[in-house]
Design an enzyme around this catalytic site. Structure first.
Site, PDB file in Angstrom:
ATOM      1  N   CYS A   1       0.705   2.635   6.329  1.00  0.00           N
ATOM      2  CA  CYS A   1       1.008   1.252   6.682  1.00  0.00           C
ATOM      3  C   CYS A   1       0.935   0.414   5.417  1.00  0.00           C
ATOM      4  O   CYS A   1       0.244   0.770   4.462  1.00  0.00           O
ATOM      5  CB  CYS A   1       0.036   0.728   7.730  1.00  0.00           C
ATOM      6  SG  CYS A   1      -1.687   0.677   7.171  1.00  0.00           S
TER       7      CYS A   1
ATOM      8  N   CYS B   1       0.803  -1.224   0.000  1.00  0.00           N
ATOM      9  CA  CYS B   1       0.000   0.000   0.000  1.00  0.00           C
ATOM     10  C   CYS B   1       0.837   1.276   0.000  1.00  0.00           C
ATOM     11  O   CYS B   1       0.290   2.368  -0.148  1.00  0.00           O
ATOM     12  CB  CYS B   1      -0.945  -0.003   1.197  1.00  0.00           C
ATOM     13  SG  CYS B   1      -2.109  -1.387   1.153  1.00  0.00           S
TER      14      CYS B   1
ATOM     15  N   HIS C   1      -9.396   3.195  -1.410  1.00  0.00           N
ATOM     16  CA  HIS C   1      -7.982   2.833  -1.353  1.00  0.00           C
ATOM     17  C   HIS C   1      -7.587   1.922  -2.509  1.00  0.00           C
ATOM     18  O   HIS C   1      -7.504   0.707  -2.361  1.00  0.00           O
ATOM     19  CB  HIS C   1      -7.711   2.149   0.001  1.00  0.00           C
ATOM     20  CG  HIS C   1      -6.338   1.609   0.160  1.00  0.00           C
ATOM     21  ND1 HIS C   1      -5.210   2.248  -0.308  1.00  0.00           N
ATOM     22  CD2 HIS C   1      -5.888   0.451   0.753  1.00  0.00           C
ATOM     23  CE1 HIS C   1      -4.142   1.535  -0.019  1.00  0.00           C
ATOM     24  NE2 HIS C   1      -4.522   0.439   0.620  1.00  0.00           N
TER      25      HIS C   1
END
Length: 430
Positions: free
Chosen positions: A416, A93, A386
């Site tokens: 994160c 990510c 996301h």
């Protein structure tokens, strides 16, 4: 080493597609097409840069098997010139942020003056992997010139004829088998994050994102995308302006039947792309462009995935501050990726913890508490969505615009990522 001011990497502009729910409006646009739409919008906003792009760095998580180097494909698709080289990076990510800091480093080393960096992902077009037994038996047939005996051998290799159907993909840690939502539930228990606190955080994210859309704050970064069927998508599609605590509280736990993570306080599966135009400061001035922000420092760290796989920003954020010569109280804005409300709140708890400071940061005092008024001021991944590879570039774009528009000086970002990674960057107004 001190970077000469003329070689300082600056953010000149950023553009992104609307972020929409996976298998929705962008279902027929793969990650390369989404990346191309974001880059095209970026260059439309800064046309004098189009013929001067020297290289691209792109971030992605779900890479297309037939063309995994998205950066180069986009450069070719948009006709940026055969000399525009490109490479693609993946850090779960944090891939979009990795692309940006990789480009910034290249510019500050003097390799290039003008680059594009960003990231994209299309969950809608993720490949469904076949069981290894089926691949190993069938691949020789597909790749060679099989004889009848080869077909017989393949059939024998498949026996017993079980386990041949594709299994449902799971977003899990390879080393632990733990699904990300399970990790967030575990973090909530460790840090004492209640369901009510998570739902309140999610509500705040939606309200702030809805306010940003209504006020036109995102108009500087979101570019319309026309789908293959002619539909024009102009706005983020996941923000729920009318949600409420009652609606969020009515949702059932999504992972652990006794857990607190729900579909309402977690980021949804999303399709989208985001791109950033990065230059050396002297080149930007030469072209008559006013930079939005400069990249002051960054930090990447890793932690034990079997412990708290998503707690990494509680280490990378203070390290990025240290590299910038700043303390948390010096920062005007903080933007933390909201993979889950539980994860973000756990990071906040760790940063304010004397125990965390002593045991994990070797510090006598905690990093500090973050005032919610300066945290994720326009919402975050829980509300906006996301697309894995795009989030870092979205955050950089939003924060760079915010610094330029408000006159604030600095922004601290934290992300994160799977594998136990934490990624952070400090931006400063130019």
């Amino acid at each position: 080493m001190t970077t000469p001011s003329s070689r300082r990497a600056v953010i000149v502009s950023g553009a992104r597609t609307p972020f929409v729910r996976a298998f929705g409006e962008f279902v027929h646009l793969d990650t390369i097409a989404l990346a191309g739409a974001a880059v095209r919008g970026l260059l439309d906003a800064v046309p004098q840069a189009r013929t001067r792009i020297e290289a691209m760095v792109w971030g992605g998580v779900i890479l297309p098997a037939g063309a995994p180097n998205i950066a180069r494909e986009v450069a070719l698709d948009l006709g940026l010139g055969h000399g525009v080289e490109g490479h693609t990076v993946t850090r779960a990510c944090a891939s979009g942020l990795q692309a940006i800091t990789t480009a910034a480093a290249a510019i500050e080393r003097g390799e290039y003056d003008i680059m594009i960096a960003g990231g994209s992902d299309s969950v809608s077009n993720a490949a469904v992997n076949l069981p290894s037994k089926l691949v190993q038996a069938a691949a020789p047939l597909a790749l060679g010139k099989p004889s009848p005996r080869d077909y017989l051998s393949a059939a024998v290799g498949l026996a017993p004829f079980t386990g041949l159907l594709p299994s449902r993909p799971r977003i899990e840690e390879r080393t632990t088998g733990e699904v990300m939502g399970e990790s967030a539930d575990k973090m909530a228990r460790i840090h004492g994050i209640t369901r009510a606190a998570q739902d309140e955080f999610a509500l705040r994210s939606h309200r702030r994102a809805a306010a940003a859309i209504a006020s036109g704050r995102f108009d500087r970064e979101v570019v319309p995308v026309t789908t293959p069927d002619g539909t024009v998508v102009q706005r983020d599609g996941l923000v729920r302006a009318n949600t409420s605590l009652d609606k969020l509280a009515a949702l059932k736990p999504a992972f652990d039947r006794d857990g607190t993570v729900t579909a309402g306080n977690a980021s949804p599966l999303t399709d989208g792309a985001s791109a950033v135009l990065i230059m050396s400061e002297d080149k930007a001035r030469e072209l008559g462009l006013t930079p939005l922000a400069a990249v002051r420092s960054w930090s990447y760290v890793s932690v034990d995935p079997a412990d708290e796989v998503l707690i990494g920003p509680a280490i990378s954020m203070p390290r990025a501050l240290d590299k910038a010569g700043l303390k948390l109280g010096d920062v005007d804005l903080v933007d933390i990726h909201e993979a889950f409300a539980a994860q973000t709140l756990s990071v906040l708890d760790a940063l304010a913890s004397p125990t965390w400071a002593a045991e994990r940061l070797d510090r006598d005092e905690p990093v500090g508490e973050i005032d919610l008024d300066r945290l994720n001021v326009h919402g975050g991944s829980v509300s906006i969505g996301h697309p894995f590879g795009a989030t870092g570039a979205r955050m950089v774009t939003t924060m760079a615009n915010e610094l330029a528009l408000t006159g604030k000086d600095t922004a601290l970002l934290g992300i994160c990522a799977a594998g136990g990674h934490g990624a952070s960057v400090v931006l400063e107004r130019v």
